[in-house]
Scaffold this motif. Structure first.
Motif, PDB file in Angstrom:
ATOM      1  N   PHE A 106      24.240  51.895  74.910  1.00  0.00           N
ATOM      2  CA  PHE A 106      23.148  51.584  73.982  1.00  0.00           C
ATOM      3  C   PHE A 106      23.176  52.529  72.782  1.00  0.00           C
ATOM      4  O   PHE A 106      22.972  52.107  71.637  1.00  0.00           O
ATOM      5  CB  PHE A 106      21.806  51.692  74.714  1.00  0.00           C
ATOM      6  CG  PHE A 106      20.621  51.487  73.822  1.00  0.00           C
ATOM      7  CD1 PHE A 106      20.232  50.211  73.440  1.00  0.00           C
ATOM      8  CD2 PHE A 106      19.879  52.568  73.361  1.00  0.00           C
ATOM      9  CE1 PHE A 106      19.139  50.016  72.612  1.00  0.00           C
ATOM     10  CE2 PHE A 106      18.795  52.382  72.534  1.00  0.00           C
ATOM     11  CZ  PHE A 106      18.413  51.097  72.151  1.00  0.00           C
ATOM     12  N   VAL A 107      23.462  53.803  73.045  1.00  0.00           N
ATOM     13  CA  VAL A 107      23.582  54.765  71.945  1.00  0.00           C
ATOM     14  C   VAL A 107      24.736  54.377  71.031  1.00  0.00           C
ATOM     15  O   VAL A 107      24.636  54.447  69.797  1.00  0.00           O
ATOM     16  CB  VAL A 107      23.771  56.186  72.512  1.00  0.00           C
ATOM     17  CG1 VAL A 107      24.134  57.177  71.401  1.00  0.00           C
ATOM     18  CG2 VAL A 107      22.508  56.635  73.229  1.00  0.00           C
ATOM     19  N   LEU A 120      35.319  50.480  68.604  1.00  0.00           N
ATOM     20  CA  LEU A 120      35.660  51.895  68.508  1.00  0.00           C
ATOM     21  C   LEU A 120      34.512  52.759  69.011  1.00  0.00           C
ATOM     22  O   LEU A 120      34.729  53.758  69.715  1.00  0.00           O
ATOM     23  CB  LEU A 120      36.004  52.248  67.060  1.00  0.00           C
ATOM     24  CG  LEU A 120      36.330  53.719  66.780  1.00  0.00           C
ATOM     25  CD1 LEU A 120      37.533  54.154  67.604  1.00  0.00           C
ATOM     26  CD2 LEU A 120      36.574  53.949  65.296  1.00  0.00           C
ATOM     27  N   ARG A 121      33.281  52.386  68.689  1.00  0.00           N
ATOM     28  CA  ARG A 121      32.125  53.144  69.175  1.00  0.00           C
ATOM     29  C   ARG A 121      32.029  53.081  70.696  1.00  0.00           C
ATOM     30  O   ARG A 121      31.744  54.079  71.364  1.00  0.00           O
ATOM     31  CB  ARG A 121      30.838  52.617  68.540  1.00  0.00           C
ATOM     32  CG  ARG A 121      30.653  53.043  67.086  1.00  0.00           C
ATOM     33  CD  ARG A 121      29.360  52.517  66.536  1.00  0.00           C
ATOM     34  NE  ARG A 121      29.519  51.159  66.017  1.00  0.00           N
ATOM     35  CZ  ARG A 121      28.505  50.369  65.691  1.00  0.00           C
ATOM     36  NH1 ARG A 121      27.270  50.783  65.867  1.00  0.00           N
ATOM     37  NH2 ARG A 121      28.727  49.169  65.207  1.00  0.00           N
ATOM     38  N   VAL A 122      32.264  51.906  71.252  1.00  0.00           N
ATOM     39  CA  VAL A 122      32.217  51.767  72.713  1.00  0.00           C
ATOM     40  C   VAL A 122      33.342  52.574  73.356  1.00  0.00           C
ATOM     41  O   VAL A 122      33.148  53.221  74.403  1.00  0.00           O
ATOM     42  CB  VAL A 122      32.301  50.277  73.105  1.00  0.00           C
ATOM     43  CG1 VAL A 122      32.433  50.125  74.616  1.00  0.00           C
ATOM     44  CG2 VAL A 122      31.073  49.524  72.613  1.00  0.00           C
ATOM     45  N   ILE A 123      34.528  52.550  72.756  1.00  0.00           N
ATOM     46  CA  ILE A 123      35.649  53.330  73.285  1.00  0.00           C
ATOM     47  C   ILE A 123      35.305  54.817  73.297  1.00  0.00           C
ATOM     48  O   ILE A 123      35.605  55.540  74.259  1.00  0.00           O
ATOM     49  CB  ILE A 123      36.921  53.056  72.469  1.00  0.00           C
ATOM     50  CG1 ILE A 123      37.462  51.653  72.783  1.00  0.00           C
ATOM     51  CG2 ILE A 123      37.983  54.104  72.746  1.00  0.00           C
ATOM     52  CD1 ILE A 123      38.641  51.249  71.940  1.00  0.00           C
ATOM     53  N   ILE A 124      34.671  55.295  72.228  1.00  0.00           N
ATOM     54  CA  ILE A 124      34.294  56.711  72.159  1.00  0.00           C
ATOM     55  C   ILE A 124      33.354  57.070  73.302  1.00  0.00           C
ATOM     56  O   ILE A 124      33.544  58.082  74.000  1.00  0.00           O
ATOM     57  CB  ILE A 124      33.646  57.023  70.792  1.00  0.00           C
ATOM     58  CG1 ILE A 124      34.689  56.916  69.673  1.00  0.00           C
ATOM     59  CG2 ILE A 124      33.018  58.414  70.803  1.00  0.00           C
ATOM     60  CD1 ILE A 124      34.111  57.050  68.287  1.00  0.00           C
ATOM     61  N   MET A 125      32.345  56.246  73.547  1.00  0.00           N
ATOM     62  CA  MET A 125      31.362  56.562  74.575  1.00  0.00           C
ATOM     63  C   MET A 125      31.950  56.469  75.984  1.00  0.00           C
ATOM     64  O   MET A 125      31.700  57.330  76.830  1.00  0.00           O
ATOM     65  CB  MET A 125      30.149  55.636  74.439  1.00  0.00           C
ATOM     66  CG  MET A 125      29.246  55.989  73.286  1.00  0.00           C
ATOM     67  SD  MET A 125      28.612  57.676  73.465  1.00  0.00           S
ATOM     68  CE  MET A 125      27.660  57.845  71.975  1.00  0.00           C
ATOM     69  N   ILE A 126      32.714  55.426  76.263  1.00  0.00           N
ATOM     70  CA  ILE A 126      33.300  55.295  77.604  1.00  0.00           C
ATOM     71  C   ILE A 126      34.318  56.409  77.841  1.00  0.00           C
ATOM     72  O   ILE A 126      34.424  56.937  78.964  1.00  0.00           O
ATOM     73  CB  ILE A 126      33.938  53.910  77.786  1.00  0.00           C
ATOM     74  CG1 ILE A 126      32.871  52.811  77.682  1.00  0.00           C
ATOM     75  CG2 ILE A 126      34.642  53.812  79.117  1.00  0.00           C
ATOM     76  CD1 ILE A 126      33.410  51.415  77.858  1.00  0.00           C
TER      77      ILE A 126
END
Length: 326
Positions: free
Chosen positions: A277-278, A297-303
């Motif tokens: 969500f962040v 890319l944002r999801v990849i960073i968080m995971i």
């Protein structure tokens, strides 16, 4: 020679008897079953109960698969064809297979691109998973991320080539200044990478595209393809990052140690759905106004951050189990 004398002479065989096969209970499948399935009365009872439950599950599920319908246009038509019999309506799989694999918006004519990227992935990970694989394949393993990006997202081939050249330049800069200090080498490598990529980014837009494919935005990715992208990229990035975090947590330098401790404990204490969500909503506020960071890319960073925190604890546990000095 008399009979009395013959009985006093011992006979000694001068040749070996051929080996006899072992008893049936000491060889083959019977031996394996006796040692693993029927060793004692308790294991025998458990084996019989397991066989019974497996039989019940298979006998109950078999009609559901055997009577399955694959070629109807609606659920009502499927139920009408079953006419009260036990069976599954598999028509949704044949009707929506492309959406399950590639998502709702990925162009149909471009299905060959992620399919080829998946096949090449098997070749790229072969030398990593199997030590007996040819070591020359590691060159293709290093090239594969840039090739897969070009195949899935499309656009000109110059973009991934430019990033690859920038990383190579950064590596050579790091090796050049590493002898002075590790931090100096890291800084030199980072600067060289950024400079090369930035210099390539000012190539005139009028320059003809090289091997350009149809550009596909990240919002059009979906299905099993997106799961494979996130899983492969995030695991590949989180492993080295997790090792660095584990080593940093074991460091004697307080600043590095506490940065790693705070990062690991904070990430491990937050559910992954909150981090996603962040990534989707809040992360954009940390970038300059007008910047548009790709959602994938944002999801990849968080995971990657989430996985690296857990991998760091696994590595730290392994290091703690070793005697000091090993």
């Amino acid at each position: 020679m008399s009979d009395t004398h013959a009985q006093t002479v011992a006979f000694v065989r001068d040749t070996m008897l051929p080996e006899q096969p072992p008893p049936a209970s000491e060889a083959g499948v019977i031996k394996w079953m006796r040692e693993n399935l029927f060793k004692g009365w308790f294991n025998s009872i458990l084996t019989l109960l397991s066989i019974y439950f497996i039989y019940k599950i298979v006998s109950g599920a078999y009609p559901w698969f055997a009577n399955g319908i694959w070629n109807t246009s609606s659920l009502a038509e499927c139920r009408e064809m079953l006419d009260g019999m036990t069976g599954a309506c598999f028509s949704v799989l044949t009707e929506r297979w492309n959406q399950l694999l590639f998502g709702f918006k990925y162009p149909t004519e471009a299905y060959w691109r992620p399919t080829l990227a998946f096949v090449l992935l098997l070749v790229a990970i072969a030398p990593v998973l199997y030590p007996k694989a040819p070591r020359k394949l590691l060159v293709f393993t290093a090239i594969y991320p840039f090739l897969a990006f070009w195949l899935i997202w499309g656009g000109t081939l110059l973009t991934p080539l430019l990033v690859m050249v920038g990383l190579i330049a950064g590596y050579f800069a790091f090796k050049q200044f590493e002898r002075q200090s590790f931090s100096m080498g890291m800084l030199a490598g980072l600067v060289a990478t950024v400079v090369v990529i930035w210099a390539g980014g000012i190539i005139p837009a009028s320059m003809p595209d090289v091997l350009a494919l149809q550009a596909i935005p990240s919002r059009d990715l979906g299905g099993f393809m997106l799961n494979m992208i996130l899983g492969t990229v995030c695991v590949s990035l989180s492993l080295p990052l997790g090792i660095l975090l584990a080593l940093g947590r074991q460091s004697s330098m307080p600043i590095i140690k506490w940065i790693c401790v705070v990062f690991i404990e904070f990430i491990r204490g937050v559910p992954l759905i909150t981090l996603l969500f962040v990534a989707n909503v809040v992360l954009a506020y940390f970038f300059p106004p007008g910047s548009n960071i790709d959602l994938v890319l944002r999801v990849i960073i968080m995971i990657t951050m989430f996985s690296s925190a857990y991998i760091a604890e696994v590595i730290r546990g392994g290091l703690a189990a070793l005697p000091r000095g090993q």
